[in-house]
Motif scaffolding. Structure first.
Motif, PDB file in Angstrom:
ATOM      1  N   LEU A   1       0.856  -1.190   0.000  1.00  0.00           N
ATOM      2  CA  LEU A   1       0.000   0.000   0.000  1.00  0.00           C
ATOM      3  C   LEU A   1       0.883   1.228   0.000  1.00  0.00           C
ATOM      4  CD1 LEU A   1      -3.010   0.968   0.276  1.00  0.00           C
ATOM      5  CD2 LEU A   1      -2.563   1.123   2.736  1.00  0.00           C
ATOM      6  N   CYS A   2       0.638   2.163  -0.943  1.00  0.00           N
ATOM      7  CA  CYS A   2       1.389   3.420  -0.996  1.00  0.00           C
ATOM      8  C   CYS A   2       0.451   4.565  -1.353  1.00  0.00           C
ATOM      9  CB  CYS A   2       2.515   3.356  -2.033  1.00  0.00           C
ATOM     10  SG  CYS A   2       4.002   2.518  -1.474  1.00  0.00           S
ATOM     11  N   ALA A   3       0.760   5.744  -0.820  1.00  0.00           N
ATOM     12  CA  ALA A   3      -0.020   6.938  -1.167  1.00  0.00           C
ATOM     13  C   ALA A   3       0.837   8.173  -0.940  1.00  0.00           C
ATOM     14  CB  ALA A   3      -1.298   7.022  -0.343  1.00  0.00           C
ATOM     15  N   PHE A   4       0.674   9.170  -1.808  1.00  0.00           N
ATOM     16  CA  PHE A   4       1.269  10.483  -1.588  1.00  0.00           C
ATOM     17  C   PHE A   4       0.270  11.333  -0.812  1.00  0.00           C
ATOM     18  CE2 PHE A   4       3.629   9.039  -5.292  1.00  0.00           C
ATOM     19  CZ  PHE A   4       4.930   9.440  -4.999  1.00  0.00           C
ATOM     20  N   THR A   5       0.739  11.958   0.276  1.00  0.00           N
ATOM     21  CA  THR A   5      -0.135  12.801   1.087  1.00  0.00           C
ATOM     22  C   THR A   5       0.424  14.216   1.152  1.00  0.00           C
ATOM     23  OG1 THR A   5       1.006  12.329   3.178  1.00  0.00           O
ATOM     24  CG2 THR A   5      -0.744  10.799   2.508  1.00  0.00           C
ATOM     25  N   PHE A   6      -0.440  15.152   1.583  1.00  0.00           N
ATOM     26  CA  PHE A   6      -0.059  16.570   1.659  1.00  0.00           C
ATOM     27  C   PHE A   6      -0.734  17.192   2.870  1.00  0.00           C
ATOM     28  CE2 PHE A   6      -0.765  21.063   0.121  1.00  0.00           C
ATOM     29  CZ  PHE A   6       0.566  21.454   0.241  1.00  0.00           C
ATOM     30  N   ASP A   7       0.053  17.905   3.684  1.00  0.00           N
ATOM     31  CA  ASP A   7      -0.501  18.520   4.888  1.00  0.00           C
ATOM     32  C   ASP A   7      -0.571  20.042   4.809  1.00  0.00           C
ATOM     33  OD1 ASP A   7       2.129  19.285   5.070  1.00  0.00           O
ATOM     34  OD2 ASP A   7       2.532  18.321   7.009  1.00  0.00           O
TER      35      ASP A   7
ATOM     36  N   LEU B   1      -1.506 -11.921  13.067  1.00  0.00           N
ATOM     37  CA  LEU B   1      -0.348 -12.676  12.579  1.00  0.00           C
ATOM     38  C   LEU B   1      -0.625 -13.388  11.266  1.00  0.00           C
ATOM     39  CD1 LEU B   1       0.382 -12.369  15.730  1.00  0.00           C
ATOM     40  CD2 LEU B   1       1.961 -14.221  15.251  1.00  0.00           C
ATOM     41  N   SER B   2      -1.907 -13.547  10.917  1.00  0.00           N
ATOM     42  CA  SER B   2      -2.213 -14.159   9.625  1.00  0.00           C
ATOM     43  C   SER B   2      -1.745 -13.278   8.472  1.00  0.00           C
ATOM     44  CB  SER B   2      -3.718 -14.421   9.508  1.00  0.00           C
ATOM     45  OG  SER B   2      -4.453 -13.203   9.495  1.00  0.00           O
ATOM     46  N   LEU B   3      -1.503 -11.980   8.740  1.00  0.00           N
ATOM     47  CA  LEU B   3      -1.022 -11.074   7.699  1.00  0.00           C
ATOM     48  C   LEU B   3       0.316 -11.531   7.144  1.00  0.00           C
ATOM     49  CD1 LEU B   3      -1.841  -7.621   9.365  1.00  0.00           C
ATOM     50  CD2 LEU B   3      -2.971  -8.598   7.355  1.00  0.00           C
ATOM     51  N   VAL B   4       1.116 -12.187   7.967  1.00  0.00           N
ATOM     52  CA  VAL B   4       2.426 -12.656   7.501  1.00  0.00           C
ATOM     53  C   VAL B   4       2.451 -14.175   7.355  1.00  0.00           C
ATOM     54  CG1 VAL B   4       3.710 -10.684   8.343  1.00  0.00           C
ATOM     55  CG2 VAL B   4       3.309 -12.602   9.872  1.00  0.00           C
ATOM     56  N   GLY B   5       1.268 -14.775   7.273  1.00  0.00           N
ATOM     57  CA  GLY B   5       1.168 -16.200   6.979  1.00  0.00           C
ATOM     58  C   GLY B   5       1.530 -17.110   8.134  1.00  0.00           C
ATOM     59  N   LEU B   6       1.323 -16.655   9.371  1.00  0.00           N
ATOM     60  CA  LEU B   6       1.697 -17.454  10.532  1.00  0.00           C
ATOM     61  C   LEU B   6       0.479 -17.923  11.318  1.00  0.00           C
ATOM     62  CD1 LEU B   6       4.751 -15.520  12.019  1.00  0.00           C
ATOM     63  CD2 LEU B   6       4.774 -17.809  11.043  1.00  0.00           C
ATOM     64  N   ARG B   7       0.582 -19.136  11.840  1.00  0.00           N
ATOM     65  CA  ARG B   7      -0.381 -19.650  12.819  1.00  0.00           C
ATOM     66  C   ARG B   7       0.419 -20.289  13.959  1.00  0.00           C
ATOM     67  NH1 ARG B   7      -5.229 -22.976  10.237  1.00  0.00           N
ATOM     68  NH2 ARG B   7      -5.970 -22.615  12.358  1.00  0.00           N
ATOM     69  N   PRO B   8       1.074 -19.452  14.744  1.00  0.00           N
ATOM     70  CA  PRO B   8       1.992 -19.989  15.761  1.00  0.00           C
ATOM     71  C   PRO B   8       1.264 -20.467  17.004  1.00  0.00           C
ATOM     72  CG  PRO B   8       1.938 -17.609  15.893  1.00  0.00           C
ATOM     73  CD  PRO B   8       1.045 -17.987  14.734  1.00  0.00           C
ATOM     74  N   GLY B   9       1.996 -21.214  17.830  1.00  0.00           N
ATOM     75  CA  GLY B   9       1.499 -21.499  19.163  1.00  0.00           C
ATOM     76  C   GLY B   9       1.480 -20.218  19.978  1.00  0.00           C
TER      77      GLY B   9
ATOM     78  N   LYS C   1      -5.387   2.359   5.158  1.00  0.00           N
ATOM     79  CA  LYS C   1      -4.812   1.186   5.832  1.00  0.00           C
ATOM     80  C   LYS C   1      -5.918   0.284   6.368  1.00  0.00           C
ATOM     81  CE  LYS C   1      -1.992   2.970   8.864  1.00  0.00           C
ATOM     82  NZ  LYS C   1      -0.994   2.916   9.951  1.00  0.00           N
ATOM     83  N   ALA C   2      -6.939   0.883   6.975  1.00  0.00           N
ATOM     84  CA  ALA C   2      -8.031   0.088   7.540  1.00  0.00           C
ATOM     85  C   ALA C   2      -8.720  -0.741   6.459  1.00  0.00           C
ATOM     86  CB  ALA C   2      -9.031   1.004   8.242  1.00  0.00           C
ATOM     87  N   ARG C   3      -8.964  -0.141   5.296  1.00  0.00           N
ATOM     88  CA  ARG C   3      -9.590  -0.888   4.195  1.00  0.00           C
ATOM     89  C   ARG C   3      -8.667  -2.007   3.696  1.00  0.00           C
ATOM     90  NH1 ARG C   3     -11.335   4.393   2.821  1.00  0.00           N
ATOM     91  NH2 ARG C   3      -9.652   4.648   1.298  1.00  0.00           N
ATOM     92  N   PHE C   4      -7.370  -1.719   3.655  1.00  0.00           N
ATOM     93  CA  PHE C   4      -6.390  -2.730   3.233  1.00  0.00           C
ATOM     94  C   PHE C   4      -6.417  -3.925   4.178  1.00  0.00           C
ATOM     95  CE2 PHE C   4      -2.073  -4.355   4.097  1.00  0.00           C
ATOM     96  CZ  PHE C   4      -1.810  -4.974   2.892  1.00  0.00           C
ATOM     97  N   TYR C   5      -6.394  -3.670   5.477  1.00  0.00           N
ATOM     98  CA  TYR C   5      -6.416  -4.763   6.447  1.00  0.00           C
ATOM     99  C   TYR C   5      -7.723  -5.551   6.356  1.00  0.00           C
ATOM    100  CZ  TYR C   5      -2.250  -2.868   8.784  1.00  0.00           C
ATOM    101  OH  TYR C   5      -0.987  -2.437   9.086  1.00  0.00           O
ATOM    102  N   SER C   6      -8.822  -4.852   6.139  1.00  0.00           N
ATOM    103  CA  SER C   6     -10.112  -5.543   6.012  1.00  0.00           C
ATOM    104  C   SER C   6     -10.099  -6.497   4.826  1.00  0.00           C
ATOM    105  CB  SER C   6     -11.249  -4.524   5.854  1.00  0.00           C
ATOM    106  OG  SER C   6     -11.409  -3.753   7.033  1.00  0.00           O
ATOM    107  N   ARG C   7      -9.507  -6.053   3.716  1.00  0.00           N
ATOM    108  CA  ARG C   7      -9.418  -6.927   2.533  1.00  0.00           C
ATOM    109  C   ARG C   7      -8.515  -8.131   2.815  1.00  0.00           C
ATOM    110  NH1 ARG C   7      -8.834  -1.925  -0.188  1.00  0.00           N
ATOM    111  NH2 ARG C   7      -6.591  -2.295  -0.442  1.00  0.00           N
ATOM    112  N   MET C   8      -7.576  -7.960   3.750  1.00  0.00           N
ATOM    113  CA  MET C   8      -6.668  -9.054   4.102  1.00  0.00           C
ATOM    114  C   MET C   8      -7.288 -10.022   5.103  1.00  0.00           C
ATOM    115  SD  MET C   8      -3.797  -8.662   2.414  1.00  0.00           S
ATOM    116  CE  MET C   8      -2.580  -9.588   3.339  1.00  0.00           C
ATOM    117  N   GLY C   9      -8.509  -9.708   5.563  1.00  0.00           N
ATOM    118  CA  GLY C   9      -9.220 -10.628   6.432  1.00  0.00           C
ATOM    119  C   GLY C   9      -9.054 -10.379   7.911  1.00  0.00           C
ATOM    120  N   VAL C  10      -8.466  -9.221   8.285  1.00  0.00           N
ATOM    121  CA  VAL C  10      -8.375  -8.857   9.706  1.00  0.00           C
ATOM    122  C   VAL C  10      -9.124  -7.539   9.904  1.00  0.00           C
ATOM    123  CG1 VAL C  10      -6.185 -10.040  10.045  1.00  0.00           C
ATOM    124  CG2 VAL C  10      -6.168  -7.638   9.398  1.00  0.00           C
ATOM    125  N   GLY C  11      -9.518  -7.257  11.133  1.00  0.00           N
ATOM    126  CA  GLY C  11     -10.306  -6.062  11.404  1.00  0.00           C
ATOM    127  C   GLY C  11      -9.565  -4.790  11.055  1.00  0.00           C
TER     128      GLY C  11
END
Length: 536
Positions: free
Chosen positions: A254-260, A299-307, A455-465
């Motif tokens: 995810l990338c974006a140019f921002t301006f303040d 942690l599922s974002l990086v493909g992990l299912r650890p103990g 970022k929130a929309r990106f995470y939602s598409r990845m299956g996390v809140g």
């Protein structure tokens, strides 16, 4: 019983493991003992920690176990150089000027020291020595900065390629700082964009056009989402360094140019460095104080299912001495906390906090952002009479300010005012009565912004809140780390946390259990009349 033998057995059985334990549990010492056992079994270990300070602390722990000669502190040049050289050219300039006394460019096999100046006394460069030793020794310590610096990351990958995957253990300390992804920011001056556009660069032209169309008014707005390689490269000859910096982030998640209203920034979020690192090792151990079970899905974002193992309760004498009060009925939102009644209320709480405190001991007030800290201190702070007040609003001055604050706290009351993301909030240990109370002004949610929404929309598409990962997880992590500064020597001192926002209590189910069960919600008016240190 969690010890190094148990952890190593679990790692061999499960592949990866998360240990979540309260600050002060001894996670860093556990990491060092696990590394020792792993290497004795014929393996290699990469330890990632938050900063130089934690890396040097780990070095000291390895020295205590007699393992210093098997460890490379492979940190960045600017981190290891006592003179803060940023590049090889600056190194050469320092040597030619006589500031740096390095003469022997050969790397000794080992150096049994954690003091960087000891290298200089031996006329060797601490960066060059540890860089060479990283390819020879079985334990390498790096910082999280390696994940966001392309040059450092490639060097790390070279080491892992030499090692091979089998028998390699990754230990990531304080991993809550990086597990939602690595964020990088590149700042662009509008005048540089104008010069770049004049040379024919299409990307700069589009950005300048968007700047003329948007109204920022102090808020950071999104100009463009991502960029095209052809637009970036055309007319980039005169801006080659900047073009290369931007090009490194092409293809990030995810990338974006921002301006303040003043500066343009390229903001990027990438999960690839962490995913790639995890895939290059056979086993991984993650250590944190603020990843409760409710956040494990991240942690599922990086493909992990650890103990997962959590240390739910502190020792009984610790729990008895920690008092955590939440100001019920008070919600310090971004708009409310700048109004006069709430500013006066915050001053009332600071005075009450100081006046009821023990005769000697350090007190720290954390504001939710550096901007609000500056607004409050410069315009509204009414400091308590007779108490030394230290304001930390510049991380580069943290050592100097903290040392003075600690010295005063040993003999009397001492007040530190800072912001939630300051160096004080994580990684610094306060012993005995150096810190006996903390106050957090407002629930430290990241400021809502267009980039945050992306970022929130990106995470939602990845299956996390989306809200949970973007806003709630950082706020809870900050809260846990700040309160964690109180836990050193808690068995000998009563310590108090005042949380000035009802949302701390609302979201307590996301906090570690040891903290959630300590919270008491009291109406903020009644809290102003209560002595938080008194009573059982």
């Amino acid at each position: 019983m969690i010890n190094e033998a148990w952890v190593i057995n679990e790692l061999r059985r499960r592949g990866s493991l998360v240990i979540d334990a309260y600050p002060g549990f001894g996670k860093s010492r556990l990491a060092v003992r696990v590394a020792k056992g792993w290497v004795e079994g014929g393996g290699r270990v990469l330890i990632m920690t938050r900063s130089r300070m934690e890396a040097l602390q780990l070095c000291g722990f390895f020295s205590e176990l007699g393992l210093r000669d098997r460890v490379s502190l492979f940190l960045g040049r600017e981190v290891l150089c006592p003179f803060n050289a940023q590049s090889q050219k600056q190194c050469l300039d320092l040597r030619l000027s006589g500031v740096c006394k390095v003469k022997d460019l050969r790397s000794p096999l080992t150096l049994n020291t954690c003091d960087l100046m000891d290298y200089i006394k031996l006329s060797v460069c601490p960066y060059e020595v540890n860089r060479a030793l990283a390819h020879q020794l079985p334990i390498v310590v790096v910082t999280h900065a390696f994940l966001s610096n392309n040059e450092l990351y490639l060097e790390l990958i070279n080491i892992l390629n030499e090692w091979g995957r089998d028998g390699v253990l990754l230990i990531m300390d304080e991993f809550h700082n990086v597990i939602p992804g690595v964020e990088t920011v590149i700042t662009l001056e509008p005048r540089d964009l104008a010069r770049w556009a004049h040379d024919g660069n299409k990307l700069a032209r589009r950005l300048l056009q968007r700047i003329g169309e948007v109204v920022a008014e102090g808020e950071e707005v999104v100009l463009l989402r991502g960029f095209d390689i052809e637009e970036l490269l055309e007319g980039s000859e005169g801006m080659s360094d900047l073009a290369l910096k931007l090009l490194m982030h092409h293809g990030d998640d995810l990338c974006a140019f921002t301006f303040d209203g003043r500066l343009v920034r390229l903001r990027c979020l990438s999960l690839r460095p962490i995913r790639d690192l995890v895939n290059r090792v056979s086993n991984a151990l993650f250590l944190s104080a603020s990843v409760s079970r409710r956040f494990m899905k991240i942690l599922s974002l990086v493909g992990l299912r650890p103990g997962y193992v959590d240390i739910e309760e502190m020792p009984r004498d610790y729990a008895a001495n920690l008092r955590v009060f939440v100001a019920g009925g008070l919600k310090l939102t971004l708009n409310l906390r700048v109004s006069k009644p709430y500013v006066e209320l915050i001053n009332d709480f600071i005075r009450h906090f100081v006046n009821t405190a023990p005769p000697a001991g350090g007190l720290a007030v954390f504001f939710p952002s550096i901007e609000y800290l500056s607004f409050f201190v410069n315009n509204h702070l009414d400091p308590p009479w007779g108490v030394p007040v230290f304001v930390l609003d510049d991380s580069s001055k943290s050592s100097e300010v903290i040392d003075k604050f600690r010295e005063e706290a040993r003999w009397g009351r001492s007040l530190l005012i800072t912001y939630a993301q300051s160096p004080v909030s994580e990684g610094i240990n306060f012993l005995d009565n150096e810190l006996v109370g903390i106050m957090i002004v407002g629930f430290p949610l990241p400021q809502f912004s267009q980039w945050g929404s992306m970022k929130a929309r990106f995470y939602s598409r990845m299956g996390v809140g989306g809200f949970t990962t973007t806003y709630l997880f950082p706020a809870v992590s900050l809260t846990v780390q700040i309160i964690g500064r109180l836990l050193r020597d808690l068995d000998r001192n009563r310590k108090v946390a005042l949380l000035l926002d009802e949302r701390f209590y609302k979201y307590r189910r996301f906090m570690p259990r040891w903290l959630a069960v300590s919270m008491r919600s009291i109406n903020y008016r009644a809290l102003l009349k209560l002595n938080p240190w008194a009573g059982d």
